[in-house]
Design an enzyme around this catalytic site. Sequence first.
Site, PDB file in Angstrom:
ATOM      1  N   LYS A  91      10.616  25.252  18.254  1.00  0.00           N
ATOM      2  CA  LYS A  91       9.424  26.080  18.019  1.00  0.00           C
ATOM      3  C   LYS A  91       8.485  25.385  17.013  1.00  0.00           C
ATOM      4  CE  LYS A  91      10.800  30.545  18.250  1.00  0.00           C
ATOM      5  NZ  LYS A  91      11.086  31.905  17.775  1.00  0.00           N
ATOM      6  N   LYS A 103      18.523  27.946  10.436  1.00  0.00           N
ATOM      7  CA  LYS A 103      18.855  29.361  10.627  1.00  0.00           C
ATOM      8  C   LYS A 103      20.130  29.629   9.835  1.00  0.00           C
ATOM      9  CE  LYS A 103      17.109  32.775  13.086  1.00  0.00           C
ATOM     10  NZ  LYS A 103      15.711  32.939  13.473  1.00  0.00           N
ATOM     11  N   THR A 186       4.033  38.173  14.750  1.00  0.00           N
ATOM     12  CA  THR A 186       4.713  37.859  16.005  1.00  0.00           C
ATOM     13  C   THR A 186       4.190  38.735  17.146  1.00  0.00           C
ATOM     14  OG1 THR A 186       6.641  37.260  14.725  1.00  0.00           O
ATOM     15  CG2 THR A 186       6.974  37.519  17.077  1.00  0.00           C
TER      16      THR A 186
HETATM   17  P1  NAD Z   1      13.514  45.007  15.391  1.00  0.00           P
HETATM   18  O1  NAD Z   1      14.898  45.183  14.908  1.00  0.00           O
HETATM   19  O2  NAD Z   1      12.370  45.434  14.550  1.00  0.00           O
HETATM   20  O3  NAD Z   1      13.320  45.734  16.814  1.00  0.00           O
HETATM   21  C1  NAD Z   1      14.204  45.574  17.864  1.00  0.00           C
HETATM   22  C2  NAD Z   1      13.899  46.665  18.884  1.00  0.00           C
HETATM   23  O4  NAD Z   1      14.747  46.472  20.004  1.00  0.00           O
HETATM   24  C3  NAD Z   1      14.163  48.073  18.369  1.00  0.00           C
HETATM   25  O5  NAD Z   1      13.176  48.928  18.881  1.00  0.00           O
HETATM   26  C4  NAD Z   1      15.509  48.417  19.000  1.00  0.00           C
HETATM   27  O6  NAD Z   1      15.683  49.807  19.169  1.00  0.00           O
HETATM   28  C5  NAD Z   1      15.346  47.720  20.320  1.00  0.00           C
HETATM   29  N1  NAD Z   1      16.604  47.516  21.018  1.00  0.00           N
HETATM   30  C6  NAD Z   1      17.805  47.151  20.533  1.00  0.00           C
HETATM   31  N2  NAD Z   1      18.720  47.127  21.512  1.00  0.00           N
HETATM   32  C7  NAD Z   1      18.056  47.477  22.636  1.00  0.00           C
HETATM   33  C8  NAD Z   1      18.438  47.635  23.966  1.00  0.00           C
HETATM   34  N3  NAD Z   1      19.690  47.442  24.368  1.00  0.00           N
HETATM   35  N4  NAD Z   1      17.490  48.004  24.868  1.00  0.00           N
HETATM   36  C9  NAD Z   1      16.219  48.216  24.494  1.00  0.00           C
HETATM   37  N5  NAD Z   1      15.796  48.075  23.250  1.00  0.00           N
HETATM   38  C10 NAD Z   1      16.704  47.710  22.327  1.00  0.00           C
HETATM   39  O7  NAD Z   1      13.426  43.438  15.768  1.00  0.00           O
HETATM   40  P2  NAD Z   1      12.110  42.592  15.962  1.00  0.00           P
HETATM   41  O8  NAD Z   1      11.774  41.931  14.673  1.00  0.00           O
HETATM   42  O9  NAD Z   1      11.103  43.399  16.676  1.00  0.00           O
HETATM   43  O10 NAD Z   1      12.669  41.410  16.913  1.00  0.00           O
HETATM   44  C11 NAD Z   1      12.791  41.619  18.319  1.00  0.00           C
HETATM   45  C12 NAD Z   1      13.107  40.277  18.959  1.00  0.00           C
HETATM   46  O11 NAD Z   1      12.061  39.348  18.654  1.00  0.00           O
HETATM   47  C13 NAD Z   1      14.405  39.605  18.495  1.00  0.00           C
HETATM   48  O12 NAD Z   1      14.919  38.871  19.592  1.00  0.00           O
HETATM   49  C14 NAD Z   1      13.934  38.610  17.448  1.00  0.00           C
HETATM   50  O13 NAD Z   1      14.826  37.524  17.292  1.00  0.00           O
HETATM   51  C15 NAD Z   1      12.638  38.174  18.080  1.00  0.00           C
HETATM   52  N6  NAD Z   1      11.685  37.607  17.122  1.00  0.00           N
HETATM   53  C16 NAD Z   1      11.248  38.343  16.075  1.00  0.00           C
HETATM   54  C17 NAD Z   1      10.328  37.803  15.206  1.00  0.00           C
HETATM   55  C18 NAD Z   1       9.762  38.602  14.058  1.00  0.00           C
HETATM   56  O14 NAD Z   1       8.841  38.103  13.404  1.00  0.00           O
HETATM   57  N7  NAD Z   1      10.251  39.796  13.803  1.00  0.00           N
HETATM   58  C19 NAD Z   1       9.881  36.475  15.365  1.00  0.00           C
HETATM   59  C20 NAD Z   1      10.345  35.748  16.476  1.00  0.00           C
HETATM   60  C21 NAD Z   1      11.248  36.328  17.345  1.00  0.00           C
END
Ligand code: NAD
Length: 412
Positions: A91, A103, A186
């Site tokens: 990335k 990480k 993001t």
């Molecule tokens: P978060 O914990 O804020 O939100 C995750 C969401 O997914 C929640 O709404 C949760 O209820 C939902 N969820 C969990 N299990 C689920 C399922 N089985 N079915 C449907 N929904 C489900 O996390 P986030 O920060 O929003 O991150 C989400 C994804 O994005 C992750 O894969 C993370 O690695 C990736 N990501 C996040 C960021 C960031 O800046 N936060 C950056 C790059 C990548």
Amino acid sequence: MYSFLEQSSLILQEAGKVGQIDPNVMQLLEAPQRVISFRIPLKMDDGSFRVFDAHRVRYNDALGPTRDGTRISPELDLDEVKALALIMSVKHAAGKIPAGGGKGGIAADPKALSGREFEALCRGYMRHLHSSGSAYDVPGADVGTNLQTMSWMLDEFESIHNRHEPTAVNDKPPILGGTLGGYEATGSGVFEVFEEAAREIGLEIEGARVAIQGFGQVGAVAAQRFFAAGCKVIAISDSRGGVFSENGIDVPSLIEHKQTTGQVLGLEGTHGVTNEELIACDCDVLVPAALQGVITSDNAVHVKARLVVEAANAPTTMEADRILAEKGVTVVPDVLANAGSVHLCQMERTQGLYDNYWDEATINQFRRERLSGGFHAALNTAARYQVTSARIGAWINALKRMEEAIKMRGWC
Ligand code: NAD
């Protein structure tokens, strides 16, 4: 079915082959440069004693100090951290950011700890990591960590080293030398890359039917941007289930509903859907924004979207990726779609090093330009190497930059 690490390694091998990367460089990149596993002792509130397993993987630092997230989750294992560190290397390199991929994390359930125990665990992580600071390795936030945990970690680092060094930790609050725009980076970036991809495939943005899996930091911010742009967000889910409305969901009302009830289910004017139904629903754009490995060889055949925008890391398995390509579905890969946060961390670092902080408009413009640049560079490379996959295009761009840095350093 491949594990997360196997899958990331397979993409690495394929991009290396297509991009004709030097086999010696590939040999170096097939595993992380440095892996540290350590144990954090913790005195619990009830007087008992526990030890928590922790890891930090610095995948490759040819391009600069390793950087990125700290995941705290009960199921965390070293292979997951290695896969994520590789993805972070790609990335950063694909986005022309002068950083390597790092990480780390702790196998623990934050919800099962008291506030004092959690703070002690985060401080213990920083103490036992023996971090040397911003020129070496910079932990940031991930699942299970946030502005508060990063503040504790920064404070612990600065106490140990007896100096202020805000750039030793990323994803901290602005008051401690962080940047504006962190929460939205993001999710907003996901929408901005979608806009670029929609233009490429001739998809009208206004009225586009969008389904989003996940309504957390990334999914909810992206949903608001899609809604504000006039897209019809027809399905949204979280871990408790999903909601669907043929006429489109009122996203601001859903945010309020989630704040009050803790779930998306039950919003007036919608009916419930399972995650499988959401993935297979009749939409133009599918945005997996929750977990890895959710679009699989079993459900990829049912995907009706023209465009999949990977907001989560690694939501599509390799087999599913092939099926989607055969069906003519365009996939915007994670390393491009959710790169808003790595560009933000780059801005956080630059501001911290200069001790000079920017307004939100400057930050948003920088993010949008960088995301657009990375997306089009991946498409151009894919075309040059005669592959249809933007994923392989992005990985080749990353590998070429790493290869050049590795060779200039005389490592091989
Ligand atoms: P978060 O914990 O804020 O939100 C995750 C969401 O997914 C929640 O709404 C949760 O209820 C939902 N969820 C969990 N299990 C689920 C399922 N089985 N079915 C449907 N929904 C489900 O996390 P986030 O920060 O929003 O991150 C989400 C994804 O994005 C992750 O894969 C993370 O690695 C990736 N990501 C996040 C960021 C960031 O800046 N936060 C950056 C790059 C990548």
